[in-house]
Scaffold this motif. Sequence first.
Motif, PDB file in Angstrom:
ATOM      1  N   ALA A   1     -33.451   5.448  -0.177  1.00 37.24           N
ATOM      2  CA  ALA A   1     -33.968   6.546  -0.997  1.00 37.24           C
ATOM      3  C   ALA A   1     -35.206   7.186  -0.387  1.00 37.24           C
ATOM      4  O   ALA A   1     -35.727   8.157  -0.954  1.00 37.24           O
ATOM      5  N   ARG A   2     -35.703   6.649   0.734  1.00 38.22           N
ATOM      6  CA  ARG A   2     -36.819   7.231   1.489  1.00 38.22           C
ATOM      7  C   ARG A   2     -38.097   7.401   0.655  1.00 38.22           C
ATOM      8  O   ARG A   2     -38.544   8.524   0.392  1.00 38.22           O
ATOM      9  N   PRO A   3     -38.726   6.318   0.196  1.00 39.30           N
ATOM     10  CA  PRO A   3     -39.957   6.456  -0.606  1.00 39.30           C
ATOM     11  C   PRO A   3     -41.045   7.281   0.071  1.00 39.30           C
ATOM     12  O   PRO A   3     -41.806   7.978  -0.610  1.00 39.30           O
ATOM     13  N   ARG A   4     -41.118   7.233   1.404  1.00 42.39           N
ATOM     14  CA  ARG A   4     -42.153   8.015   2.104  1.00 42.39           C
ATOM     15  C   ARG A   4     -41.942   9.511   1.918  1.00 42.39           C
ATOM     16  O   ARG A   4     -42.891  10.293   2.013  1.00 42.39           O
ATOM     17  N   GLN A   5     -40.706   9.913   1.651  1.00 48.98           N
ATOM     18  CA  GLN A   5     -40.406  11.327   1.485  1.00 48.98           C
ATOM     19  C   GLN A   5     -40.724  11.825   0.076  1.00 48.98           C
ATOM     20  O   GLN A   5     -40.702  13.038  -0.165  1.00 48.98           O
ATOM     21  N   TRP A   6     -41.018  10.921  -0.840  1.00 46.36           N
ATOM     22  CA  TRP A   6     -41.246  11.327  -2.224  1.00 46.36           C
ATOM     23  C   TRP A   6     -42.493  12.187  -2.370  1.00 46.36           C
ATOM     24  O   TRP A   6     -42.640  12.914  -3.345  1.00 46.36           O
ATOM     25  N   VAL A   7     -43.396  12.099  -1.392  1.00 46.26           N
ATOM     26  CA  VAL A   7     -44.606  12.922  -1.451  1.00 46.26           C
ATOM     27  C   VAL A   7     -44.251  14.411  -1.496  1.00 46.26           C
ATOM     28  O   VAL A   7     -44.999  15.215  -2.065  1.00 46.26           O
ATOM     29  N   LYS A   8     -43.110  14.786  -0.933  1.00 50.18           N
ATOM     30  CA  LYS A   8     -42.679  16.188  -0.967  1.00 50.18           C
ATOM     31  C   LYS A   8     -42.506  16.684  -2.401  1.00 50.18           C
ATOM     32  O   LYS A   8     -42.719  17.866  -2.694  1.00 50.18           O
ATOM     33  N   ASN A   9     -42.102  15.774  -3.288  1.00 50.72           N
ATOM     34  CA  ASN A   9     -41.798  16.188  -4.656  1.00 50.72           C
ATOM     35  C   ASN A   9     -43.049  16.467  -5.481  1.00 50.72           C
ATOM     36  O   ASN A   9     -42.940  16.947  -6.615  1.00 50.72           O
TER      37      ASN A   9
ATOM     38  N   HIS B   1     -48.968  18.055 -22.585  1.00 51.02           N
ATOM     39  CA  HIS B   1     -47.555  18.430 -22.490  1.00 51.02           C
ATOM     40  C   HIS B   1     -47.171  18.736 -21.048  1.00 51.02           C
ATOM     41  O   HIS B   1     -46.106  18.305 -20.569  1.00 51.02           O
ATOM     42  N   ALA B   2     -48.037  19.463 -20.332  1.00 56.23           N
ATOM     43  CA  ALA B   2     -47.731  19.829 -18.952  1.00 56.23           C
ATOM     44  C   ALA B   2     -47.627  18.599 -18.060  1.00 56.23           C
ATOM     45  O   ALA B   2     -46.685  18.471 -17.265  1.00 56.23           O
ATOM     46  N   LEU B   3     -48.566  17.681 -18.210  1.00 54.78           N
ATOM     47  CA  LEU B   3     -48.551  16.479 -17.372  1.00 54.78           C
ATOM     48  C   LEU B   3     -47.326  15.618 -17.649  1.00 54.78           C
ATOM     49  O   LEU B   3     -46.718  15.055 -16.729  1.00 54.78           O
ATOM     50  N   THR B   4     -46.949  15.515 -18.920  1.00 53.88           N
ATOM     51  CA  THR B   4     -45.762  14.727 -19.270  1.00 53.88           C
ATOM     52  C   THR B   4     -44.505  15.346 -18.678  1.00 53.88           C
ATOM     53  O   THR B   4     -43.666  14.649 -18.090  1.00 53.88           O
ATOM     54  N   GLN B   5     -44.365  16.668 -18.845  1.00 60.19           N
ATOM     55  CA  GLN B   5     -43.191  17.349 -18.322  1.00 60.19           C
ATOM     56  C   GLN B   5     -43.119  17.275 -16.801  1.00 60.19           C
ATOM     57  O   GLN B   5     -42.054  17.064 -16.222  1.00 60.19           O
ATOM     58  N   LEU B   6     -44.274  17.433 -16.143  1.00 58.91           N
ATOM     59  CA  LEU B   6     -44.279  17.414 -14.682  1.00 58.91           C
ATOM     60  C   LEU B   6     -43.971  16.021 -14.143  1.00 58.91           C
ATOM     61  O   LEU B   6     -43.295  15.884 -13.116  1.00 58.91           O
ATOM     62  N   ALA B   7     -44.461  14.989 -14.819  1.00 56.88           N
ATOM     63  CA  ALA B   7     -44.126  13.621 -14.407  1.00 56.88           C
ATOM     64  C   ALA B   7     -42.624  13.386 -14.535  1.00 56.88           C
ATOM     65  O   ALA B   7     -41.995  12.773 -13.658  1.00 56.88           O
ATOM     66  N   LEU B   8     -42.039  13.888 -15.613  1.00 57.39           N
ATOM     67  CA  LEU B   8     -40.608  13.743 -15.821  1.00 57.39           C
ATOM     68  C   LEU B   8     -39.828  14.514 -14.763  1.00 57.39           C
ATOM     69  O   LEU B   8     -38.856  14.003 -14.181  1.00 57.39           O
TER      70      LEU B   8
ATOM     71  N   PHE C   1     -40.845  15.325 -11.796  1.00 56.62           N
ATOM     72  CA  PHE C   1     -41.026  14.623 -10.526  1.00 56.62           C
ATOM     73  C   PHE C   1     -40.002  13.494 -10.386  1.00 56.62           C
ATOM     74  O   PHE C   1     -39.355  13.334  -9.337  1.00 56.62           O
ATOM     75  N   VAL C   2     -39.835  12.712 -11.434  1.00 61.39           N
ATOM     76  CA  VAL C   2     -38.889  11.585 -11.400  1.00 61.39           C
ATOM     77  C   VAL C   2     -37.463  12.094 -11.229  1.00 61.39           C
ATOM     78  O   VAL C   2     -36.682  11.558 -10.428  1.00 61.39           O
ATOM     79  N   LEU C   3     -37.102  13.145 -11.953  1.00 67.45           N
ATOM     80  CA  LEU C   3     -35.739  13.672 -11.884  1.00 67.45           C
ATOM     81  C   LEU C   3     -35.446  14.279 -10.515  1.00 67.45           C
ATOM     82  O   LEU C   3     -34.353  14.086  -9.964  1.00 67.45           O
ATOM     83  N   PHE C   4     -36.410  14.993  -9.945  1.00 61.69           N
ATOM     84  CA  PHE C   4     -36.186  15.579  -8.623  1.00 61.69           C
ATOM     85  C   PHE C   4     -36.102  14.470  -7.563  1.00 61.69           C
ATOM     86  O   PHE C   4     -35.309  14.553  -6.617  1.00 61.69           O
ATOM     87  N   THR C   5     -36.908  13.434  -7.735  1.00 58.33           N
ATOM     88  CA  THR C   5     -36.853  12.309  -6.802  1.00 58.33           C
ATOM     89  C   THR C   5     -35.495  11.624  -6.877  1.00 58.33           C
ATOM     90  O   THR C   5     -34.934  11.222  -5.851  1.00 58.33           O
ATOM     91  N   ALA C   6     -34.947  11.512  -8.087  1.00 57.00           N
ATOM     92  CA  ALA C   6     -33.619  10.920  -8.243  1.00 57.00           C
ATOM     93  C   ALA C   6     -32.560  11.760  -7.540  1.00 57.00           C
ATOM     94  O   ALA C   6     -31.652  11.228  -6.886  1.00 57.00           O
ATOM     95  N   CYS C   7     -32.664  13.095  -7.652  1.00 55.32           N
ATOM     96  CA  CYS C   7     -31.717  13.981  -6.969  1.00 55.32           C
ATOM     97  C   CYS C   7     -31.827  13.840  -5.459  1.00 55.32           C
ATOM     98  O   CYS C   7     -30.812  13.768  -4.744  1.00 55.32           O
ATOM     99  N   ALA C   8     -33.048  13.807  -4.957  1.00 52.85           N
ATOM    100  CA  ALA C   8     -33.248  13.655  -3.516  1.00 52.85           C
ATOM    101  C   ALA C   8     -32.705  12.312  -3.036  1.00 52.85           C
ATOM    102  O   ALA C   8     -32.072  12.221  -1.976  1.00 52.85           O
ATOM    103  N   ALA C   9     -32.935  11.248  -3.831  1.00 55.78           N
ATOM    104  CA  ALA C   9     -32.417   9.923  -3.470  1.00 55.78           C
ATOM    105  C   ALA C   9     -30.892   9.936  -3.440  1.00 55.78           C
ATOM    106  O   ALA C   9     -30.268   9.318  -2.560  1.00 55.78           O
ATOM    107  N   ALA C  10     -30.275  10.645  -4.374  1.00 51.85           N
ATOM    108  CA  ALA C  10     -28.815  10.743  -4.395  1.00 51.85           C
ATOM    109  C   ALA C  10     -28.298  11.377  -3.103  1.00 51.85           C
ATOM    110  O   ALA C  10     -27.309  10.913  -2.512  1.00 51.85           O
ATOM    111  N   VAL C  11     -28.980  12.420  -2.660  1.00 48.79           N
ATOM    112  CA  VAL C  11     -28.566  13.101  -1.423  1.00 48.79           C
ATOM    113  C   VAL C  11     -28.729  12.175  -0.225  1.00 48.79           C
ATOM    114  O   VAL C  11     -27.846  12.092   0.644  1.00 48.79           O
TER     115      VAL C  11
END
Length: 314
Positions: free
Chosen positions: A32-40, A57-64, A66-76
């Motif tokens: 899943a390339r943890p080093r690449q997660w900094v891009k997200n 609200h903004a911080l909660t949404q952005l954290a969420l 971030f996690v979802l985009f990281t999951a998509c990148a890991a899938a790829v």
Amino acid sequence: MTETAVLRRRAPEQPPAPPRRGGVPAGLLRTARPRQWVKNVLVVAAPAAAGELFSGHALTQLALVFVLFTACAAAVYLVNDARDADADRAHPVKRHRPVAAGQVPVPVAYAVGGLLGVLAPTAAAWLCGPAVAALLTAYLAMQLAYCISLKHVLVVDLAVVTTGFLMRAMVGGLALGIPLSRWFLITTGFGALFMVSAKRYSEAVQMAGKAGATRALLTEYTTGYLRFVWQLAAGVAVLGYCLWAMEEGGVPHTSVLPWRQLSMVAFILAILRYAVFADRGTAGEPEDVVLRDRALALIGVAWVAMYGLAVANW
């Protein structure tokens, strides 16, 4: 004795067996390339540009997001490594990847990648809204197409990778309902193209005259062309940022100094500093350049401070 002597002479030519660290879960994490997660972290770009970053609200949404985009990148990454496992085994560096090394079975990589690719947009539709879900779905489709065929198409490969960065920068704004400025999109898009083409240029320089290029297209791109692309992209990114900074004029209103306009200096210095590594052919790992170069880090801190003061109208 003759066969033994021959084997001893040949042994050094055979690369050592790829190390296996941990079991399948550890291998999946490495894939899943943890080093690449900094891009997200780019998901905060649009809210930060709009000055809407520090509400609960903004911080909660952005954290969420971030996690979802990281999951998509890991899938790829998982699907890509499963698809390229045979080719990676013949590569001196990629053969150590968990899927190529046999630490993660190919069917497991496909299954986990597919599961993440389905769950992330579904969760986004439920928790963040249809716009975010649509963008994540588009990102997955584009990146999977890249893994299958687009990475072999000249210029299109640069455009796809650049668009992936642009999508990261856009998704935070979509999650919070923030209108995306044209100058923001231009600066972010061409800034991403600058880093992507500089990375390709560095790889081409380092692999010049060597067999087994890390990317097949490096044998078709010329270093002169890639240099032209990153220089063009850097110029457009600087122009876009300057037009954005000057949009409200150069005279401060209630702030002490025109921080927004002054931030142009730090932005241009950051581009020039990064261009030093691009020109040397040592920008093959952008995250290493950004995180390890102290001068670039200080310039970045100065830019963040000036931009923050501009947003706060101090």
